[in-house]
Design a protein around this motif. Structure first.
Motif, PDB file in Angstrom:
ATOM      1  N   GLY A  36       0.819  -1.200   0.000  1.00  0.00           N
ATOM      2  CA  GLY A  36       0.000   0.000   0.000  1.00  0.00           C
ATOM      3  C   GLY A  36       0.854   1.251   0.000  1.00  0.00           C
ATOM      4  O   GLY A  36       2.031   1.234   0.370  1.00  0.00           O
ATOM      5  N   PRO A  38       2.239   4.772   1.273  1.00  0.00           N
ATOM      6  CA  PRO A  38       2.402   5.363   2.606  1.00  0.00           C
ATOM      7  C   PRO A  38       1.394   6.503   2.807  1.00  0.00           C
ATOM      8  O   PRO A  38       0.876   7.087   1.854  1.00  0.00           O
ATOM      9  N   ALA A  39       1.122   6.810   4.035  1.00  0.00           N
ATOM     10  CA  ALA A  39       0.123   7.829   4.373  1.00  0.00           C
ATOM     11  C   ALA A  39       0.521   9.199   3.829  1.00  0.00           C
ATOM     12  O   ALA A  39      -0.323   9.956   3.341  1.00  0.00           O
ATOM     13  N   ARG A  40       1.790   9.543   3.888  1.00  0.00           N
ATOM     14  CA  ARG A  40       2.232  10.846   3.374  1.00  0.00           C
ATOM     15  C   ARG A  40       2.005  10.970   1.881  1.00  0.00           C
ATOM     16  O   ARG A  40       1.606  12.014   1.387  1.00  0.00           O
ATOM     17  N   GLU A  41       2.269   9.893   1.157  1.00  0.00           N
ATOM     18  CA  GLU A  41       2.082   9.927  -0.294  1.00  0.00           C
ATOM     19  C   GLU A  41       0.593  10.030  -0.638  1.00  0.00           C
ATOM     20  O   GLU A  41       0.205  10.750  -1.550  1.00  0.00           O
ATOM     21  N   LYS A  42      -0.242   9.317   0.102  1.00  0.00           N
ATOM     22  CA  LYS A  42      -1.690   9.428  -0.099  1.00  0.00           C
ATOM     23  C   LYS A  42      -2.162  10.857   0.144  1.00  0.00           C
ATOM     24  O   LYS A  42      -2.964  11.403  -0.597  1.00  0.00           O
ATOM     25  N   PHE A  43      -1.658  11.459   1.227  1.00  0.00           N
ATOM     26  CA  PHE A  43      -2.022  12.836   1.556  1.00  0.00           C
ATOM     27  C   PHE A  43      -1.560  13.798   0.468  1.00  0.00           C
ATOM     28  O   PHE A  43      -2.279  14.726   0.106  1.00  0.00           O
ATOM     29  N   TYR A  45      -1.162  13.096  -2.744  1.00  0.00           N
ATOM     30  CA  TYR A  45      -2.063  12.905  -3.882  1.00  0.00           C
ATOM     31  C   TYR A  45      -3.407  13.594  -3.635  1.00  0.00           C
ATOM     32  O   TYR A  45      -3.977  14.211  -4.533  1.00  0.00           O
TER      33      TYR A  45
END
Length: 142
Positions: A36, A38-43, A45
């Motif tokens: 999955g 990472p949370a930072r990359e999702k944020f 995006y």
């Protein structure tokens, strides 16, 4: 046994090796696991997506405002054209009525003043009082 380069005494080892290889065939399977984001990359995006949507919304609102201004300008120009046509019609009507005034005056027996005739018009607003006699300011001027 097969004939190999002119020597019949050679034993075929290659065929035996092939047979053993065919019995046991080892296969390897590559398993790739998707990890999955990472949370930072999702944020990141999510923030990028929101920024693109906001910029698109601002641009669309500006284009809508420009469209509205163009529409208002076109309606104003059409109103001005209609007003100019109305003004031209009213000027023609004014000229026709001015000519009718002269014709009606002649029919009623009025005569145009010549250059020798002097017409005196007093400045006061009331020329006669209610009994039909002249006012005091009119008699003083005569």
């Amino acid at each position: 046994m097969a004939y190999t380069r002119g020597n019949l005494a050679v034993k075929e080892k290659a065929s035996q090796e092939r047979v053993t290889q065919q019995r046991y065939k080892e296969t390897t399977k590559v398993v790739t696991r998707r990890t999955g984001l990472p949370a930072r990359e999702k944020f990141l995006y999510l923030i990028t997506l929101v920024a693109v949507i906001v910029v698109g919304g601002v641009m669309m609102s500006r284009y809508a405002h420009i469209y509205d201004l163009n529409k208002q300008a076109q309606t104003t120009l059409s109103d001005v054209r209609e007003a100019e046509k109305t003004i031209a019609d009213l000027q023609v009507e004014k000229e026709r009525l001015n000519n009718l005034v002269i014709e009606n005056a002649r029919k009623l027996g009025y005569v145009e003043a010549s250059g020798k005739d002097v017409i005196f018009v007093p400045r006061s607003t009331s020329t006669t009082n209610s009994t039909g006699t002249e006012s005091s300011s009119d008699t003083a001027n005569k």
